[in-house]
Design a protein around this motif. Structure first.
Motif, PDB file in Angstrom:
ATOM      1  N   LEU A 356       2.774   8.541  -4.541  1.00 38.16           N
ATOM      2  CA  LEU A 356       2.120   7.506  -3.560  1.00 38.16           C
ATOM      3  C   LEU A 356       2.220   6.217  -4.287  1.00 38.16           C
ATOM      4  CD1 LEU A 356      -0.216  10.167  -2.252  1.00 38.16           C
ATOM      5  CD2 LEU A 356       2.233   9.543  -1.624  1.00 38.16           C
ATOM      6  N   SER A 357       2.997   5.810  -5.027  1.00 36.35           N
ATOM      7  CA  SER A 357       2.712   4.584  -5.739  1.00 36.35           C
ATOM      8  C   SER A 357       3.175   3.269  -4.794  1.00 36.35           C
ATOM      9  CB  SER A 357       3.570   4.455  -7.104  1.00 36.35           C
ATOM     10  OG  SER A 357       4.859   4.408  -6.688  1.00 36.35           O
ATOM     11  N   GLU A 358       2.473   2.100  -5.025  1.00 31.59           N
ATOM     12  CA  GLU A 358       2.860   0.992  -4.098  1.00 31.59           C
ATOM     13  C   GLU A 358       3.221  -0.221  -5.093  1.00 31.59           C
ATOM     14  OE1 GLU A 358       0.407   0.747  -0.285  1.00 31.59           O
ATOM     15  OE2 GLU A 358      -0.851   1.703  -1.468  1.00 31.59           O
ATOM     16  N   GLY A 359       3.269   0.008  -6.321  1.00 32.18           N
ATOM     17  CA  GLY A 359       3.553  -1.201  -7.201  1.00 32.18           C
ATOM     18  C   GLY A 359       4.973  -1.179  -7.517  1.00 32.18           C
ATOM     19  N   PRO A 360       5.415  -2.050  -8.540  1.00 40.31           N
ATOM     20  CA  PRO A 360       6.640  -2.197  -8.987  1.00 40.31           C
ATOM     21  C   PRO A 360       7.366  -0.732  -9.456  1.00 40.31           C
ATOM     22  CG  PRO A 360       5.344  -3.746  -9.943  1.00 40.31           C
ATOM     23  CD  PRO A 360       4.395  -2.768  -9.389  1.00 40.31           C
ATOM     24  N   ALA A 361       8.385  -0.684  -9.401  1.00 45.77           N
ATOM     25  CA  ALA A 361       9.221   0.581  -9.771  1.00 45.77           C
ATOM     26  C   ALA A 361       8.926   0.934 -11.363  1.00 45.77           C
ATOM     27  CB  ALA A 361      10.881   0.355 -10.214  1.00 45.77           C
ATOM     28  N   GLY A 362       8.540   2.329 -11.294  1.00 47.41           N
ATOM     29  CA  GLY A 362       7.930   2.910 -12.345  1.00 47.41           C
ATOM     30  C   GLY A 362       6.419   3.027 -12.435  1.00 47.41           C
ATOM     31  N   SER A 363       5.872   2.644 -11.241  1.00 44.62           N
ATOM     32  CA  SER A 363       4.433   2.537 -11.094  1.00 44.62           C
ATOM     33  C   SER A 363       3.974   4.145 -11.040  1.00 44.62           C
ATOM     34  CB  SER A 363       3.860   1.696  -9.885  1.00 44.62           C
ATOM     35  OG  SER A 363       4.024   0.259 -10.252  1.00 44.62           O
ATOM     36  N   SER A 364       2.826   4.430 -11.624  1.00 47.76           N
ATOM     37  CA  SER A 364       2.221   5.702 -11.763  1.00 47.76           C
ATOM     38  C   SER A 364       1.765   6.325 -10.565  1.00 47.76           C
ATOM     39  CB  SER A 364       1.480   6.133 -12.841  1.00 47.76           C
ATOM     40  OG  SER A 364       2.142   6.004 -14.016  1.00 47.76           O
ATOM     41  N   GLY A 365       0.924   5.261  -9.613  1.00 47.87           N
ATOM     42  CA  GLY A 365       0.292   5.536  -8.648  1.00 47.87           C
ATOM     43  C   GLY A 365      -0.811   6.605  -8.900  1.00 47.87           C
ATOM     44  N   ILE A 366      -0.823   8.087  -8.237  1.00 44.43           N
ATOM     45  CA  ILE A 366      -1.931   8.869  -8.296  1.00 44.43           C
ATOM     46  C   ILE A 366      -1.574   9.794  -9.432  1.00 44.43           C
ATOM     47  CG2 ILE A 366      -3.059   8.017  -6.200  1.00 44.43           C
ATOM     48  CD1 ILE A 366      -2.005  10.755  -5.104  1.00 44.43           C
ATOM     49  N   MET A 367      -0.418   9.823 -10.117  1.00 44.31           N
ATOM     50  CA  MET A 367       0.318  10.645 -11.054  1.00 44.31           C
ATOM     51  C   MET A 367      -0.957  11.488 -11.518  1.00 44.31           C
ATOM     52  SD  MET A 367       2.693  10.209 -14.309  1.00 44.31           S
ATOM     53  CE  MET A 367       4.116   9.631 -13.397  1.00 44.31           C
TER      54      MET A 367
END
Length: 483
Positions: A356-367
């Motif tokens: 559920l990441s919303e940042g640039p590619a590779g973002s961790s989101g709620i990992m």
């Protein structure tokens, strides 16, 4: 919040919910008109019986000293010696709500009329609750065969020999025979048990709401919750759970179609896993309801037959085993919550970016929420281990069994705290997924739940620390439980 209603204390009919109201809302307790009269009868009978025959703890010592006869000339001091020797608890003091619960439960048990204590002890407990006077009660010293240390501390505080933690009363005279009659109870364990049951029950109620939010985020198939499905295998808890989900997921009675023919177990098998926990919580409430109103003192001073009965009603195996079962059931529920969290971060199931990441590619989101949730699940797994596999042999071998119900209750408190974190992680993920997808929620209490969540939990797209939001989600669960 203060509860201005009155709860009658009669020795019968006290409910777990009543104890919670006294403990946490300072609800007013009022002795029933016949409670003191019954206590007076019991006290007079106990004195009469003690003059005719050996009565454990009144005319004798206790434990392995059961055959040691107390010198009648020193009988006045025997009770105080017993209290002084047993008021030896240690560990952290019990919190105020637990102490209020202990006092309310012990007052109700004494009102049942089987202890033989002097009526002034009932009046003193009732007065202390009314004016907010609280003894200092230590947490360590019980193994499930009577909360001797905790209740001795309360009795010595009433007698003026120990300081009050809050407020105070004038010192109370302790009559010969009052000591064992007062401390022969598991009221402290029951107090903690009632509060633990209450907190976990609310969390289980919130589980329905959180699961329904995840269901909507994942586009679940509600066939699994059909009334027809659960009528075919009608375990009470599963039937109740499925009905709750239908109530949350539909306003018109038609269950929504899902994206898949069959959902992962986290959604599809939720009633079958949550159901046993609901049934276990109901079983705990039944056990506690009996013990809250029990005249279980040893010996039982029975007014009707005018006899003293020596017995083993101090054993709390029912309480210990019921809580062991409840924790085992809760572990399965928590495992399913972590499974649904895993589903929410999987694009093939959510239709949203990984984690559920919303940042640039590779973002961790709620990992990281999966790590936090599985850490809490590991804690819960350890807390779920049964305490009833051990025992104790004490008092020179005479007392050769212990249920460790106190430890079963405290393990449940630890398990509940861990599950709160697990469920909060799922809630954060479900709300984030619903926001990202712009999902329309049904016009049911679930819509209000989502409104509360949106108002309490910030939506921050870029990677950032989630600790504060986890705490906010944990606190929000109690509000969701009443929906």
């Amino acid at each position: 919040m203060t509860d201005t209603s009155r709860i009658e204390i009669s020795g019968a009919g006290l409910r777990c919910a009543d104890v919670v109201r006294v403990a946490r809302r300072s609800a007013w307790t009022e002795l029933a008109p016949d409670a003191l009269a019954r206590a007076e009868q019991g006290y007079e009978l106990a004195v009469e019986l003690g003059a005719k025959r050996a009565v454990y703890g009144r005319t004798t010592g206790v434990g392995a000293n059961r055959h040691t006869v107390v010198d009648p000339e020193s009988a006045d001091h025997h009770g105080l010696r017993l209290l002084r020797s047993h008021a030896s608890g240690t560990g952290e003091p019990l919190p105020d709500d637990a102490v209020r619960a202990v006092m309310a439960i012990r007052l109700n048990q004494l009102a049942a009329g089987g202890s033989g204590v002097h009526p002034r002890l009932l009046e003193a407990l009732a007065t202390a609750l009314r004016v907010g006077a609280l003894p200092l009660v230590h947490s360590r010293g019980a193994i499930g065969t009577g909360d001797l240390t905790a209740l001795a501390e309360i009795a010595l505080t009433l007698a003026g020999e120990l300081p009050w933690a809050a407020g105070n009363l004038d010192p109370l005279a302790i009559s010969p025979g009052d000591a064992l009659a007062f401390i022969s109870s598991n009221a402290a364990t029951l107090a903690e048990a009632v509060l633990a049951w209450h907190d976990l029950t609310r969390l289980l109620a919130a589980s329905h709401v959180v699961t329904a939010l995840t269901f909507c985020a994942l586009g679940g198939s509600a066939e699994a919750y059909s009334e027809r499905v659960h009528a075919a295998r009608p375990h009470p808890g599963a039937v109740r759970c499925a009905a709750e989900l239908r109530r949350l997921l539909t306003a018109a009675g038609d269950l929504p179609d899902g994206r898949r023919l069959q959902d992962p177990f986290g959604l599809r098998a939720f009633p079958q896993v949550q159901g046993p926990a609901l049934d276990a919580a109901a079983a705990v409430e039944r056990v506690l309801g009996i013990d809250l109103n029990a005249a279980a003192e040893n010996p039982l001073i029975d007014i009707e037959t005018e006899q003293a009965y020596h017995h083993g009603q101090f054993s709390t195996a029912y309480v210990a085993l019921a809580f062991d079962h409840l924790r085992a059931s809760l572990h399965h529920v928590a495992e399913l919550s972590t499974a649904r969290l895993g589903d929410l971060v999987e694009p093939d199931l959510s239709g949203l970016p990984p984690f559920l990441s919303e940042g640039p590619a590779g973002s961790s989101g709620i990992m990281i929420l999966e790590y936090v949730a599985h850490d809490a699940l590991g804690t819960l797994r350890h807390a779920a281990s049964p305490v009833t596999l051990g025992t104790a042999v004490i008092s020179r071998g005479l007392e050769d069994h212990a249920s460790f119900s106190t430890h079963a209750v405290r393990s449940t408190v630890a398990a509940t705290a861990a599950y709160r974190t697990v469920l909060a992680c799922e809630l954060l993920a479900a709300v984030r997924a619903l926001r990202m997808a712009g999902t329309e929620l049904p016009d049911t209490p679930l819509r209000e739940a989502f409104r509360l969540a949106v108002g309490s939990l910030p939506h921050i797209g870029e990677d950032h620390p989630l600790s504060v939001e986890i705490g906010q989600a944990e606190r929000l669960l109690d509000r969701l439980s009443v929906l």
